[in-house]
Design an enzyme around this catalytic site. Structure first.
Site, short mmCIF file in Angstrom:
data_model
loop_
_atom_site.label_atom_id
_atom_site.label_comp_id
_atom_site.label_asym_id
_atom_site.label_seq_id
_atom_site.Cartn_x
_atom_site.Cartn_y
_atom_site.Cartn_z
N LEU A 30 54.46 21.87 43.82
CA LEU A 30 55.94 22.21 43.86
C LEU A 30 56.72 21.74 42.38
CD1 LEU A 30 58.22 23.76 44.81
CD2 LEU A 30 58.80 21.35 46.03
N MET A 56 55.60 23.97 39.23
CA MET A 56 56.20 25.38 39.30
C MET A 56 57.50 25.55 39.13
SD MET A 56 54.29 26.59 42.82
CE MET A 56 55.01 28.37 42.71
N CYS A 57 58.33 24.40 39.24
CA CYS A 57 59.81 24.39 39.27
C CYS A 57 60.15 23.86 37.79
CB CYS A 57 60.58 23.69 40.06
SG CYS A 57 60.43 24.23 41.81
N THR A 58 61.11 24.41 37.06
CA THR A 58 61.39 23.62 35.85
C THR A 58 62.07 22.41 36.10
OG1 THR A 58 61.98 25.99 35.15
CG2 THR A 58 62.96 23.86 33.61
N VAL A 59 61.19 21.41 35.79
CA VAL A 59 61.72 19.78 36.04
C VAL A 59 62.14 19.47 34.59
CG1 VAL A 59 61.03 17.55 36.85
CG2 VAL A 59 60.09 19.45 37.86
#
Length: 606
Positions: A484, A487-490
């Site tokens: 996760l 996949m997410c823009t952290v």
């Protein structure tokens, strides 16, 4: 019977709202900080005076000199528009009108008596609140202490010779020499028998106050016992008067002529146009206000029209897309389109400024477009929900993916600048190739945790690199088998704002003509928030770039969707076409040669 000569007010102003709209435009675009006097014009129908005063009508066309008309006369005036309300208030109105009266006197003594009639407007335009302050005067002057008396008066018939002759003259004042109408020049005034004046007043035996101007100039040029003036009017009250002037011993000039306001007081007038204007039009002008103020002093040569007319396509309507669109709006861009395939999630509104809690679950591109219109109704904005075909992601629904490709290409063709603001690296490949194919400006913005990259793609002229020019591998599927957090823009929340603002500023700077008033236009900007530092750099294009290689561009141009489909199914075909495969093979071969030791080779240590 001798009686004192009385005078009627000279004029009344009628200022149409269109005049102030035009003043606003001229102040912003033309005058700027220039506070010199500007010419104004009003047309007088000399045969249609129906009131007791001259009507000075000002409209949007009053800033341009009208064409000559045999039925009308052009009266020239002047506008003095102050830059601050304090300057307007502190202007010495008595001194101002006295100076203007002195100027008119000199014109009459040196040029023509018709030049002693003029009007002046002082004003201040509050362009933020659409409120205008103004005061108009028509100077009437006389020697201080002068008195005027009528010793005889007689009615002039409208069909008299002098009336008929004067009607043919397109002037307000003329001389009569040996019974013939002549120009009111200084030389003619010295020898004429009488002066003919198209009077503004209709009061019996009471002429307009500008009669004092005529008598003052005439008495200075030609001292005599009496002065005869024919006051010709459009009704039956025309009369001829023989006048005695006593100028007294005071040589100074006494000037009056400020117009009274609606309350009958000698004070400026004001008008508030905000309540009369369409709110959308107010917003439209307000958006341009701060931008046009740049041209006044800081950057007079900045090309705002080029920025305004640029059509921007934003691929990605997330955090970057929201902030980029807002900065584009602030720069006056009027055409902004969004592309995205996702919906607003519950985590989006706090980071993505165009969305609210109520928008969750709705298509991002459409909601972003609607939000932009609510912010600024004059913007032309559309949202397109489509999925950008990604290299290395095999085709699963060819009909839909082909439609998405064709829609994307049409959008890129119809826009001037393409912003690449997506998350996945492979999503940027096809728009990069299409942008190069159709010679569009491509601006890329990408985020890391505490870093960002903003760059403009090169073209055939500048030979600068694109987003993929430093790669030796074509992009492939980077989304499958990811956790996760991968996949997410952290990213640190402030990074997106920095990248978005610099992406738009890079575009705006690039759009300026040379020499660039906004400074240099770098190729790429890299920001590092851990050190609060930015670095500008430039890299050349790479001949084997998977997005900019000529063979790749030609393949897309010639084969269209068929080439795209092949690249989606197998990204290595792009590597072969661009020459990256050969580069990889040569690198591997060189690596093998470096470590190809024979069995007899020994390492010496010591």
């Amino acid at each position: 019977m001798v009686s004192d000569l009385k005078f009627a007010p000279s004029f009344q102003s009628f200022v149409d709202s269109s005049f102030f709209h035009e003043l606003s435009r001229l102040k912003l675009d033309i005058f700027k900080l220039d506070s010199d006097e500007k010419a104004l014009y009003t047309q007088l129908d000399l045969n249609q005076f129906t009131s007791n005063v001259l009507a000075i009508s000002l409209r949007d066309d009053s800033f341009q000199k009208p064409d000559n008309d045999e039925h009308n006369i052009i009266l020239k005036g002047y506008l003095l528009n102050f830059n601050t309300i304090e300057l307007f208030k502190n202007c010495n109105k008595i001194q101002f009108i006295k100076e203007k009266g002195q100027e008119l006197l000199q014109r009459g003594l040196e040029n023509d008596l018709n030049e002693i009639i003029s009007f002046y407007m002082i004003s201040f335009a509050d362009l933020k609140k659409y409120k205008f302050y103004y005061w108009i005067c028509m100077p009437s002057f006389q020697s201080d202490g002068a008195t005027y008396q009528i010793i005889s008066s007689k009615v002039i018939a409208s069909d008299s010779d002098i009336s008929v002759s004067f009607i043919k003259q397109n002037v307000i004042i003329a001389c009569v020499i040996s019974g013939v109408i002549q120009k009111a020049t200084p030389d003619n005034l010295k020898v004429c028998e009488k002066v003919v004046f198209k009077d503004f007043s209709h009061l019996k035996d009471i002429p307009s106050a500008v009669t004092k101007n005529i008598l003052t100039v005439w008495s200075k040029l030609s001292p005599r016992e009496t002065y005869t003036i024919c006051f010709l009017r459009s009704d039956e009250s025309s009369f001829e008067a023989e006048i005695i002037i006593n100028n007294g011993n005071n040589p100074s000039l006494k000037v009056s002529g400020w117009e009274k306001n609606g309350l009958g007081k000698l004070a400026p007038k004001s008008i508030d146009l905000s309540s009369l204007m369409d709110p959308v039009k107010i917003a439209d002008q307000a958006v341009d206000l701060n931008l046009k103020l740049m041209k006044w002093r800081i950057a007079p040569k900045i090309d705002l029209d080029g920025i305004r007319n640029t059509k921007a396509l934003l691929l990605g309507s997330g955090t970057l897309g929201c902030y980029v669109s807002r900065v584009l709006l602030a720069w006056g861009v009027r055409h902004i389109s969004f592309v995205d395939n996702s919906t607003v999630s519950f985590s989006n509104p706090v980071r993505q400024s165009l969305y609210n809690f109520e928008d969750c679950g709705k298509p991002k591109a459409q909601i972003a477009s609607e939000a932009l219109k609510r912010i600024f109704p004059s913007v032309e904005s559309s949202g397109y929900q489509l999925e950008i075909p990604m290299i290395g992601h095999p085709v699963t629904n060819e009909k839909k993916q082909r439609q998405d490709y064709e829609a994307l290409e049409d959008l890129i063709k119809s826009h001037d600048v393409i912003f690449l603001l997506m998350d996945a690296r492979e999503t940027r490949w096809l728009p990069s190739v299409l942008g190069r194919l159709h010679n569009k400006i491509v601006i890329n913005a990408a985020l890391g945790f505490d870093s960002y990259l903003v760059m403009r793609h090169g073209n055939d002229d500048d030979k600068l690199g694109c987003y993929f020019c430093n790669d030796i591998l074509a992009p492939s599927d980077s989304l499958t088998d990811r956790t996760l957090d991968q996949m997410c823009t952290v990213t640190r929340p402030g990074v997106a704002l920095l990248a978005a603002s610099q992406a738009v500023e890079l575009l705006v700077t690039y759009l300026q003509p040379t020499p660039n008033v906004l400074g240099t236009s770098p190729h790429q900007i890299r920001g590092f928030l851990n050190e609060f530092k930015t670095v500008s750099q430039s890299t050349p294009e790479y001949e084997h770039c998977c997005a900019g290689n000529k063979s790749v561009i030609s393949a897309l141009q010639e084969n269209g969707w068929n080439f795209v489909r092949q690249a989606l199914d197998d990204y290595k075909c792009v590597e072969k076409l661009s020459g990256l495969s050969k580069v990889q093979e040569e690198a591997e071969l060189a690596l093998e040669e470096d470590f190809d030791f024979s069995e007899d080779d020994e390492f010496v240590t010591g």
